[in-house]
Design an enzyme around this catalytic site. Structure first.
Site, PDB file in Angstrom:
ATOM      1  N   HIS A 473      30.528   9.218  17.611  1.00 53.26           N
ATOM      2  CA  HIS A 473      30.999  10.330  16.781  1.00 53.26           C
ATOM      3  C   HIS A 473      30.174  11.590  17.042  1.00 53.26           C
ATOM      4  O   HIS A 473      30.711  12.648  17.373  1.00 53.26           O
ATOM      5  CB  HIS A 473      30.928   9.943  15.297  1.00 53.26           C
ATOM      6  N   GLU A 474      28.857  11.452  16.901  1.00 53.49           N
ATOM      7  CA  GLU A 474      27.998  12.630  17.059  1.00 53.49           C
ATOM      8  C   GLU A 474      28.053  13.154  18.488  1.00 53.49           C
ATOM      9  O   GLU A 474      27.958  14.359  18.723  1.00 53.49           O
ATOM     10  CB  GLU A 474      26.560  12.315  16.640  1.00 53.49           C
ATOM     11  N   HIS A 477      30.847  15.607  18.902  1.00 53.60           N
ATOM     12  CA  HIS A 477      30.435  16.979  18.553  1.00 53.60           C
ATOM     13  C   HIS A 477      29.639  17.594  19.702  1.00 53.60           C
ATOM     14  O   HIS A 477      29.821  18.761  20.047  1.00 53.60           O
ATOM     15  CB  HIS A 477      29.532  16.970  17.316  1.00 53.60           C
ATOM     16  N   HIS A 480      31.802  18.814  22.387  1.00 56.58           N
ATOM     17  CA  HIS A 480      32.476  20.048  21.977  1.00 56.58           C
ATOM     18  C   HIS A 480      31.562  21.250  22.249  1.00 56.58           C
ATOM     19  O   HIS A 480      32.027  22.314  22.661  1.00 56.58           O
ATOM     20  CB  HIS A 480      32.806  19.941  20.477  1.00 56.58           C
TER      21      HIS A 480
HETATM   22 ZN   LIG Z   1      30.894  14.739  12.331  1.00 59.23          ZN
END
Ligand SMILES: [Zn+2]
Length: 690
Positions: A473-474, A477, A480
């Site tokens: 998940h992290e 980011h 991104h």
């Molecule tokens: Zn998040």
């Protein structure tokens, strides 16, 4: 300032911060110099005798304030992940000053006149699409910051912003202290039955670090439910830990009810001043959702299925409790919140026939990182990673990786800071030290922070599948931020609406359970053997287990957030009324179900009272709709391939906010998002409401 480490752009690769040269004493002078420099630059832009042009106003604003940016970014990042009392003191001192500085810029009439003129004449400027988007963002930001208010209203707004900023700092410090103070001391080893030898070692280590040699310390994680409750057989200890968790920051020196009462009233007052009925209406206008109504509708689409599933899960658990009591000849009891994880874990074991101890050896941190997280990014985007041990770090646990494009071009630096520390905020998050921008010739330096309990020296770092998922998940980011390829810093990487920013991260989670990826990283840390396929199948099947609980606790928190921020000034409670307000809000939500408490109670709900998620906690679910739809797209387009990764990269991940994010999604997917894949992913599809 001459020998201050923030005085000049870092000369290290990628302008990586010179952590080894930064002392606490450097921050205040750098803040002061940075604020003076920024005001001087902005002053020159506002009072430029030449008529406003896009270059001499908007682009000039993008270039301004670099020194302040350097110190503020590094300070706030380190204050979150590696703080000390002096830094917290600096934070308290600087927060209202920085709020005032932002107001000085946004409420400057001469500067606003130039921005407004350019925006009015935007069609005649013949700007490229990204530049037009930048101008539009500046106009929106100024208007929302109060640029159109009267001088008297502006003075009141400045005052409100400073008070709000001080209160959020206080809230944050109270949570940090109350969470550390709330750690539960255990006197007897036998009470820890159910924990692994590694966990018991870590608990002894934690106690020793606090001068409690010979005892054990169970430290609190930031959510209501504490992961350790799944393992502890001692019901009284479970209840003690649960109560320590939910009473955090609700009394004494760290009492946040006082902060909340003031904060919600001031936020409501500020919204009214800016022309909005509530803080939620103000916040949501600039999000994809647009209105409180849209948020309520989205939640209403998911809530009945979530609660129905949670009740079915509770029935299974109660049945197990009763059967065990009957078998042991003890008195049965009614399922309580501190029992849920413990018995749910047994239901899980019975149903899927594996336990955490049997899978943990296959989820060793380094394998997961390199052969899982990095591997998926390599398959999809052609990235490669090389660890750099030559760059200074702020803590010995931090690792730095240089990231290369498929063509071997250096793309970014990635900091992995995975272990829990007492001076680190709870939870997991991504942050940037340097943001990608072609205008500023900057390449990204990003970090991931988790709170994995550090094992005793010499022990392997074995993860739960939840922690594996959090790493993916992290890293979503982080991608991104690292894959960003835009001109202007304001539109870079993760500078997207809150209800869009969780899209790349939640999308990236799905690779943790993709068979090709999981087969690559799930290897026994001692033998190197792949996880047996039948065990892997069980682990993956179990991912849908307990989703009624997970979704319900999340929705309760999301509705609590909306309740706090969908009120006018007159409806704000006093500090003493905060618990009753919360209880009434939960009741009104229709999701009030005692065995499933909200993921955060108000007094430690950091996302909404100190982080950037006020009226925005729903954003995770909103983003997840896009993420699961994207999963569906990959599934129907051949899965984990370079072509697919490249398409998502060019359409979404590289674009930051250079276009309207909802439009980016639509152009990627060819239609508006739909909710069905989310319900399917969470195993809630087909659950009837009621
Ligand atoms: Zn998040």
């Amino acid at each position: 300032m001459t020998d201050n480490p923030f005085a000049h752009p870092s000369t290290l690769p990628f302008q990586y911060p010179p952590f080894d040269r930064i002392r606490d004493e450097d921050y205040l002078p750098a803040f002061a110099a940075g604020m003076r420099e920024q005001l001087r630059e902005v002053e020159a832009i506002a009072h430029n005798p030449s008529p406003a042009t896009f270059a001499n106003t908007i682009v000039a604003l993008e270039r301004a304030g670099r020194l302040l940016e350097r110190v503020e970014t590094t300070f706030s990042n380190l204050n979150a992940c590696n703080t000390d009392p002096q830094m917290q003191q600096i934070d308290t001192e600087m927060a209202p000053k920085l709020a005032a500085q932002r107001d000085a810029i946004h409420l400057d009439p001469a500067l606003w006149a130039r921005v407004a003129t350019l925006y009015r004449e935007r069609d005649a400027l013949h700007l490229d699409a990204e530049s037009l988007q930048l101008l539009t963002r500046y106009h929106t930001i100024f208007v929302r910051a109060g640029a159109q208010l009267s001088a008297e209203q502006k003075a009141r707004l400045r005052d409100l912003n400073q008070q709000i900023s001080s209160l959020t700092t206080r809230f944050k410090q109270n949570v940090l202290k109350a969470t550390a103070d709330g750690a539960v001391v255990v006197d007897s080893l036998s009470d820890l039955e159910g924990l692994s030898a590694e966990q018991i070692g870590a608990a002894a280590q934690a106690a020793k670090a606090r001068g409690l040699e010979g005892k054990w310390l169970i430290t609190l994680q930031n959510t209501t439910n504490q992961p350790v409750l799944a393992q502890l057989g001692n019901r009284a200890l479970r209840e003690r830990i649960y109560r320590a968790s939910i009473t955090r920051a609700s009394a004494g020196a760290t009492n946040n009810t006082v902060v909340i009462a003031q904060l919600v009233r001031l936020r409501a007052e500020r919204a009214a001043l800016l022309g909005y009925g509530t803080h939620a209406a103000y916040e949501l206008e600039d999000e994809s959702a647009g209105t409180p109504q849209a948020v309520r509708e989205m939640i209403a689409q998911v809530a009945p299925a979530a609660l129905a599933r949670a009740k079915a899960e509770a029935a299974d658990i109660q049945q197990l409790i009763d059967a065990q009591a009957a078998g042991a000849g003890t008195a049965p009891f009614t399922l309580q919140p501190w029992d849920w994880s413990f018995y749910a874990d047994q239901v899980r074991k019975a149903r899927y026939d594996f336990d955490q101890a049997s899978v943990a050896p296959y989820f060793e941190l380094d394998h997961v990182l390199k052969d899982g997280v990095f591997y998926a990014a390599q398959q999809l985007y052609g990235l490669s990673f090389r660890e750099r041990t030559d760059l200074p770090v702020y803590h010995a646990d931090v690792r730095v990786f240089e990231v290369f494009d498929a063509s071997e071009r250096p793309l970014a630096l990635f900091l992995a800071d995975y272990f829990a520390r007492d001076n680190k905020q709870g939870g997991a998050w991504m942050t940037s030290y340097v943001e990608q921008s072609r205008l500023l010739e900057q390449r990204p330096v990003v970090a991931n922070h988790l709170n994995i309990p550090k094992p005793a020296p010499g022990q392997p770092v074995l993860l739960t599948f939840d922690e594996v998922t959090t790493m993916f998940h992290e890293f979503g980011h982080a991608l991104h931020g690292m894959l960003s390829n835009v001109h202007y810093p304001l539109l870079s990487g993760t500078h997207v609406p809150r209800d869009f920013v969780e899209y790349p991260s939640q999308y990236n989670e799905m690779w943790a359970r993709e068979p090709q990826v999981v087969a690559h990283y799930a290897r026994h840390y001692q033998s190197g053997a792949a996880m047996p396929p039948e065990l892997l199948a069980k682990v993956l099947a179990a991912q849908r287990f307990n989703q009624g609980y997970a979704t319900t606790e999340y929705l309760e928190a999301a509705l609590l957030d909306q309740a706090w921020h969908q009120i006018g000034v007159g409806a704000a409670p006093t500090a003493a009324e905060v618990p009753a307000f919360e209880a009434a809000a939960l009741k009104a939500s229709g999701l009030d179900y005692p065995p499933v408490p909200p993921r955060y109670h108000s007094t430690y709900f950091a996302h909404i009272f100190e982080g950037g998620y006020s009226a925005g906690y729903y954003a995770y679910l909103w983003s997840e709709v896009l993420a699961r739809d994207t999963g569906e797209w990959f599934r129907t387009h051949g899965g984990l391939t370079r072509d697919n990764g490249e398409y998502l990269r060019t359409q979404v991940l590289a674009r930051g906010r250079s276009d309207d994010p909802q439009a980016l999604f639509r152009s990627f997917y060819g239609r508006a998002p739909e909710i069905a894949p989310l319900l399917e992913y969470r195993g809630l599809a087909g659950t009837s409401g009621g």
